[in-house]
Enzyme design. Structure first.
Site, PDB file in Angstrom:
ATOM      1  N   GLU A 160       0.797  -1.238   0.000  1.00 35.06           N
ATOM      2  CA  GLU A 160       0.000   0.000   0.000  1.00 35.06           C
ATOM      3  C   GLU A 160       0.823   1.279   0.000  1.00 35.06           C
ATOM      4  O   GLU A 160       0.576   2.185   0.792  1.00 35.06           O
ATOM      5  CB  GLU A 160      -0.966  -0.011   1.199  1.00 35.06           C
ATOM      6  CG  GLU A 160      -1.926  -1.188   1.147  1.00 35.06           C
ATOM      7  CD  GLU A 160      -2.833  -1.304   2.373  1.00 35.06           C
ATOM      8  OE1 GLU A 160      -2.804  -0.406   3.226  1.00 35.06           O
ATOM      9  OE2 GLU A 160      -3.553  -2.311   2.461  1.00 35.06           O
ATOM     10  N   ASN A 202       2.085  -5.130  -3.199  1.00 42.10           N
ATOM     11  CA  ASN A 202       0.682  -5.430  -2.905  1.00 42.10           C
ATOM     12  C   ASN A 202      -0.095  -4.137  -2.628  1.00 42.10           C
ATOM     13  O   ASN A 202       0.398  -3.269  -1.899  1.00 42.10           O
ATOM     14  CB  ASN A 202       0.642  -6.331  -1.657  1.00 42.10           C
ATOM     15  CG  ASN A 202      -0.727  -6.907  -1.367  1.00 42.10           C
ATOM     16  OD1 ASN A 202      -1.349  -7.498  -2.247  1.00 42.10           O
ATOM     17  ND2 ASN A 202      -1.198  -6.757  -0.142  1.00 42.10           N
ATOM     18  N   HIS A 238     -10.431  -6.032  -2.235  1.00 46.16           N
ATOM     19  CA  HIS A 238     -11.502  -5.802  -1.256  1.00 46.16           C
ATOM     20  C   HIS A 238     -12.613  -5.103  -2.029  1.00 46.16           C
ATOM     21  O   HIS A 238     -12.552  -3.901  -2.285  1.00 46.16           O
ATOM     22  CB  HIS A 238     -11.003  -4.921  -0.106  1.00 46.16           C
ATOM     23  CG  HIS A 238      -9.929  -5.567   0.719  1.00 46.16           C
ATOM     24  ND1 HIS A 238     -10.152  -6.689   1.476  1.00 46.16           N
ATOM     25  CD2 HIS A 238      -8.621  -5.257   0.898  1.00 46.16           C
ATOM     26  CE1 HIS A 238      -9.034  -7.045   2.092  1.00 46.16           C
ATOM     27  NE2 HIS A 238      -8.092  -6.192   1.752  1.00 46.16           N
ATOM     28  N   GLU A 265      -6.206 -10.520  -1.214  1.00 50.89           N
ATOM     29  CA  GLU A 265      -6.994 -10.279   0.006  1.00 50.89           C
ATOM     30  C   GLU A 265      -8.484 -10.243  -0.327  1.00 50.89           C
ATOM     31  O   GLU A 265      -9.240  -9.421   0.212  1.00 50.89           O
ATOM     32  CB  GLU A 265      -6.574  -8.965   0.682  1.00 50.89           C
ATOM     33  CG  GLU A 265      -5.101  -8.904   1.036  1.00 50.89           C
ATOM     34  CD  GLU A 265      -4.695  -7.642   1.784  1.00 50.89           C
ATOM     35  OE1 GLU A 265      -5.574  -6.907   2.287  1.00 50.89           O
ATOM     36  OE2 GLU A 265      -3.477  -7.380   1.859  1.00 50.89           O
ATOM     37  N   ASP A 267     -12.236 -10.175  -0.674  1.00 45.99           N
ATOM     38  CA  ASP A 267     -13.518 -10.278   0.015  1.00 45.99           C
ATOM     39  C   ASP A 267     -14.483  -9.352  -0.711  1.00 45.99           C
ATOM     40  O   ASP A 267     -14.071  -8.407  -1.378  1.00 45.99           O
ATOM     41  CB  ASP A 267     -13.436  -9.998   1.524  1.00 45.99           C
ATOM     42  CG  ASP A 267     -12.654  -8.748   1.903  1.00 45.99           C
ATOM     43  OD1 ASP A 267     -12.540  -7.818   1.069  1.00 45.99           O
ATOM     44  OD2 ASP A 267     -12.153  -8.687   3.044  1.00 45.99           O
TER      45      ASP A 267
HETATM   46  O1  G3I Z   1      -4.347  -7.683  19.079  1.00 50.60           O
HETATM   47  C1  G3I Z   1      -4.982  -6.506  19.586  1.00 50.60           C
HETATM   48  C2  G3I Z   1      -5.659  -6.779  20.880  1.00 50.60           C
HETATM   49  O2  G3I Z   1      -4.696  -7.140  21.849  1.00 50.60           O
HETATM   50  C3  G3I Z   1      -6.428  -5.528  21.311  1.00 50.60           C
HETATM   51  O3  G3I Z   1      -7.150  -5.802  22.458  1.00 50.60           O
HETATM   52  C4  G3I Z   1      -7.387  -5.092  20.233  1.00 50.60           C
HETATM   53  C5  G3I Z   1      -8.094  -3.797  20.573  1.00 50.60           C
HETATM   54  O4  G3I Z   1      -8.431  -3.061  19.414  1.00 50.60           O
HETATM   55  O5  G3I Z   1      -6.648  -4.871  19.063  1.00 50.60           O
HETATM   56  C6  G3I Z   1      -5.987  -6.029  18.580  1.00 50.60           C
HETATM   57  O6  G3I Z   1      -5.292  -5.694  17.408  1.00 50.60           O
HETATM   58  C7  G3I Z   1      -6.106  -5.549  16.241  1.00 50.60           C
HETATM   59  C8  G3I Z   1      -5.568  -6.497  15.189  1.00 50.60           C
HETATM   60  O7  G3I Z   1      -6.260  -6.306  13.965  1.00 50.60           O
HETATM   61  C9  G3I Z   1      -5.709  -7.957  15.586  1.00 50.60           C
HETATM   62  O8  G3I Z   1      -7.052  -8.281  15.739  1.00 50.60           O
HETATM   63  C10 G3I Z   1      -5.994  -4.123  15.769  1.00 50.60           C
HETATM   64  O9  G3I Z   1      -6.624  -3.259  16.694  1.00 50.60           O
HETATM   65  C11 G3I Z   1      -6.655  -3.989  14.433  1.00 50.60           C
HETATM   66  O10 G3I Z   1      -6.392  -2.687  13.917  1.00 50.60           O
HETATM   67  C12 G3I Z   1      -6.094  -4.998  13.471  1.00 50.60           C
HETATM   68  O11 G3I Z   1      -6.788  -4.888  12.246  1.00 50.60           O
HETATM   69  C13 G3I Z   1      -6.149  -5.459  11.136  1.00 50.60           C
HETATM   70  C14 G3I Z   1      -5.914  -4.385  10.085  1.00 50.60           C
HETATM   71  O12 G3I Z   1      -5.311  -4.990   8.925  1.00 50.60           O
HETATM   72  C15 G3I Z   1      -5.009  -3.292  10.592  1.00 50.60           C
HETATM   73  O13 G3I Z   1      -4.699  -2.392   9.606  1.00 50.60           O
HETATM   74  C16 G3I Z   1      -7.046  -6.543  10.572  1.00 50.60           C
HETATM   75  O14 G3I Z   1      -7.149  -7.618  11.503  1.00 50.60           O
HETATM   76  C17 G3I Z   1      -6.483  -7.068   9.243  1.00 50.60           C
HETATM   77  O15 G3I Z   1      -7.437  -7.878   8.628  1.00 50.60           O
HETATM   78  C18 G3I Z   1      -6.186  -5.901   8.310  1.00 50.60           C
HETATM   79  O16 G3I Z   1      -5.588  -6.409   7.155  1.00 50.60           O
HETATM   80  C19 G3I Z   1      -5.307  -5.465   6.135  1.00 50.60           C
HETATM   81  C20 G3I Z   1      -4.082  -5.942   5.385  1.00 50.60           C
HETATM   82  O17 G3I Z   1      -3.020  -6.162   6.283  1.00 50.60           O
HETATM   83  C21 G3I Z   1      -3.659  -4.947   4.309  1.00 50.60           C
HETATM   84  N1  G3I Z   1      -4.766  -4.641   3.424  1.00 50.60           N
HETATM   85  C22 G3I Z   1      -6.001  -4.261   4.058  1.00 50.60           C
HETATM   86  C23 G3I Z   1      -6.425  -5.308   5.085  1.00 50.60           C
HETATM   87  C24 G3I Z   1      -7.768  -4.971   5.677  1.00 50.60           C
HETATM   88  O18 G3I Z   1      -7.725  -3.770   6.398  1.00 50.60           O
END
Ligand code: G3I
Length: 443
Positions: A160, A202, A238, A265, A267
């Site tokens: 990105e 990517n 997406h 990715e 969906d």
């Molecule tokens: O692990 C912590 C946890 O300890 C805490 O309590 C909780 C509170 O918010 O947060 C948890 O971390 C989260 C993490 O996912 C694991 O679940 C983060 O807040 C959350 O921001 C994070 O989101 C991820 C996101 O990327 C962040 O940018 C998504 O799971 C993940 O699916 C998403 O993936 C991205 C790709 O890497 C790049 N392209 C877009 C895609 C979708 O956004």
């Protein structure tokens, strides 16, 4: 210069050359009737993967669907910078290693996501800039790619980095502010650390022909023309309730630059078109010979980052949705072209192809091993080196002999392959590697 450093330098030089084309292969037009996404994709010389949250590997329904349907995985979060280097210079691979070992045990390949990104940086990196950040970023690439060396099919080296909107330029970020060459520096470091991994750029909103995807296209064209090591481009996909009409044409124009393309990715927002859009994406990948596989961003709707969009192929109970059937039918439909870099699986056994990076007096060979429809417990690839050539170093396989007829056997973690599953090993040689013709036998 010690041996390891000398080797790394040699490999770096070698791989920045023009990538040799993969071996030619027979095109298959036969219809097939695989009963899972992974097996059906494998019949077309491709993988079908899912993003995995390792915390869910203890959920029975999740694991049952994952292991039954998918032959590739990517960590949804566990290989990102904040997870792998929470404090500068202190690396943590617990989640990533857990996913790799699950993949190995189940004959799945692994995509690596992601070495550098403006998102999910650890706090210490967010606060850095300039040459200190550049050094820290490149060190991160080197350390993480080295840790997972030989275990990753393709890395999202950079994620990105282009801006949304009409300009087609780079996104502003702390990494971008270290200099426009930060992306190529990352790719070169990744290649030196893991010469066997395919290296991808990517991004999202690059799924049709638009200003952003054209910006990426121009970068890839520039990289390939200058020998910056890039092997593939990931299209996140997406998607909402529509799909760009030029989705396939966009994949094709990148493939025509000489790189693989992957749907990384996928969906799709729920609604009347969801199943159709999933089918359209699948058919587009199958129609582009260099589209090597599709990854969906999660397993069940309730696992998705998109919450109430119900964007995935399985409902929250793990049941197949109409979108699933649409994908499976598209995979099983005939008239597709397999990827040229991945030989089609045979009726059993395995097949192998070699791609070569040569320089005067030496070469690096990357060998792709593809399991046939029965899978493998182990494999041996044999080939005869030209006179004067010798193997000096091998990774992800054990070599027997170094000149003339040489046999390469799997190491402990990459011998067991599911049907159609792909793995890679490599070796460095002195002399010329021209004309290598590998044959594969499975046990
Ligand atoms: O692990 C912590 C946890 O300890 C805490 O309590 C909780 C509170 O918010 O947060 C948890 O971390 C989260 C993490 O996912 C694991 O679940 C983060 O807040 C959350 O921001 C994070 O989101 C991820 C996101 O990327 C962040 O940018 C998504 O799971 C993940 O699916 C998403 O993936 C991205 C790709 O890497 C790049 N392209 C877009 C895609 C979708 O956004």
């Amino acid at each position: 210069m010690n041996h390891a450093r000398a080797l790394r330098a040699a490999v770096t030089i070698a791989v920045t050359g023009v990538l040799a084309a993969g071996m030619a292969m027979t095109l298959s037009t036969a219809a097939s009737a695989g009963t899972t996404l992974g097996a059906s994709a494998a019949e077309k010389g491709r993988y079908f993967g899912a993003a995995v949250a390792t915390g869910k590997l203890s959920d029975n329904t999740y694991v049952t669907v994952l292991n039954r349907e998918f032959n590739s995985v990517v960590a949804e979060n566990e290989m990102k910078w904040d997870a792998t280097e929470p404090q500068q210079g202190r690396f943590s691979y617990t989640g990533g290693d857990r996913l790799v070992s699950h993949a190995r045990a189940n004959g799945m390949s692994v995509r690596g996501h992601t070495l550098l990104w403006h998102g999910q940086q650890p706090g210490w990196a967010q606060g850095m800039s300039g040459s200190a950040l550049r050094s820290a970023a490149i060190n991160h690439v080197t350390q993480v790619a080295t840790h997972f060396r030989g275990q990753i099919y393709a890395w999202d080296v950079v994620n990105e980095a282009f801006a949304d909107g009409g300009g087609g330029g780079r996104r502003d970020s702390n990494l971008q502010r270290t200099g426009n060459d930060w992306i190529e520096a990352a790719f070169r470091a990744a290649r030196a650390a893991d010469p066997g991994a395919k290296l991808c750029y990517n991004d999202y909103n690059t799924d049709g022909i638009n200003a952003k995807s054209t910006g990426v296209y121009n970068m890839v064209r520039d990289f390939t023309s200058r020998g910056v090591p890039i092997d593939c481009v990931g299209f996140q996909s997406h998607l909402g309730t529509t799909i760009p009409g030029d989705y396939q044409a966009n994949l094709q124009r990148f493939a025509d630059l000489g790189v693989d393309v992957q749907i990384t990715e996928l969906d799709v927002m729920t609604g009347g078109n969801q199943a159709n859009i999933y089918g359209t994406v699948t058919r587009a990948c199958l129609a582009v010979s260099r589209c090597t596989g599709i990854t969906v961003w999660g397993v069940r709707d309730c696992d998705s980052w998109r919450g109430s969009d119900n964007a995935l192929l399985f409902d929250c109970g793990g049941n197949k949705k109409a979108a699933y059937t649409s994908v499976l039918n598209a995979l099983n439909a005939g008239g597709t072209t397999p990827s040229p870099t991945t030989p089609p699986p045979g009726p059993g056994g395995c097949s192998a192809s070699v791609s070569l990076n040569s320089w005067t007096g030496g070469f690096v060979a990357t060998v792709t091993v593809t399991a046939g429809s029965s899978g493998t417990n182990g494999w041996t690839v044999s080939m005869t080196l030209p006179g004067g050539a010798s193997v000096t170093n091998t990774w992800s396989a054990t070599a027997s002999g170094s000149t003339g007829a040489v046999r390469f056997t799997n190491v402990d973690y990459n011998g067991r392959l599911g049907a159609g599953q792909v793995t890679e090993f490599g070796f460095q040689g002195n002399g010329s590697g021209a004309g290598l013709t590998p044959t594969c036998s499975a046990s």
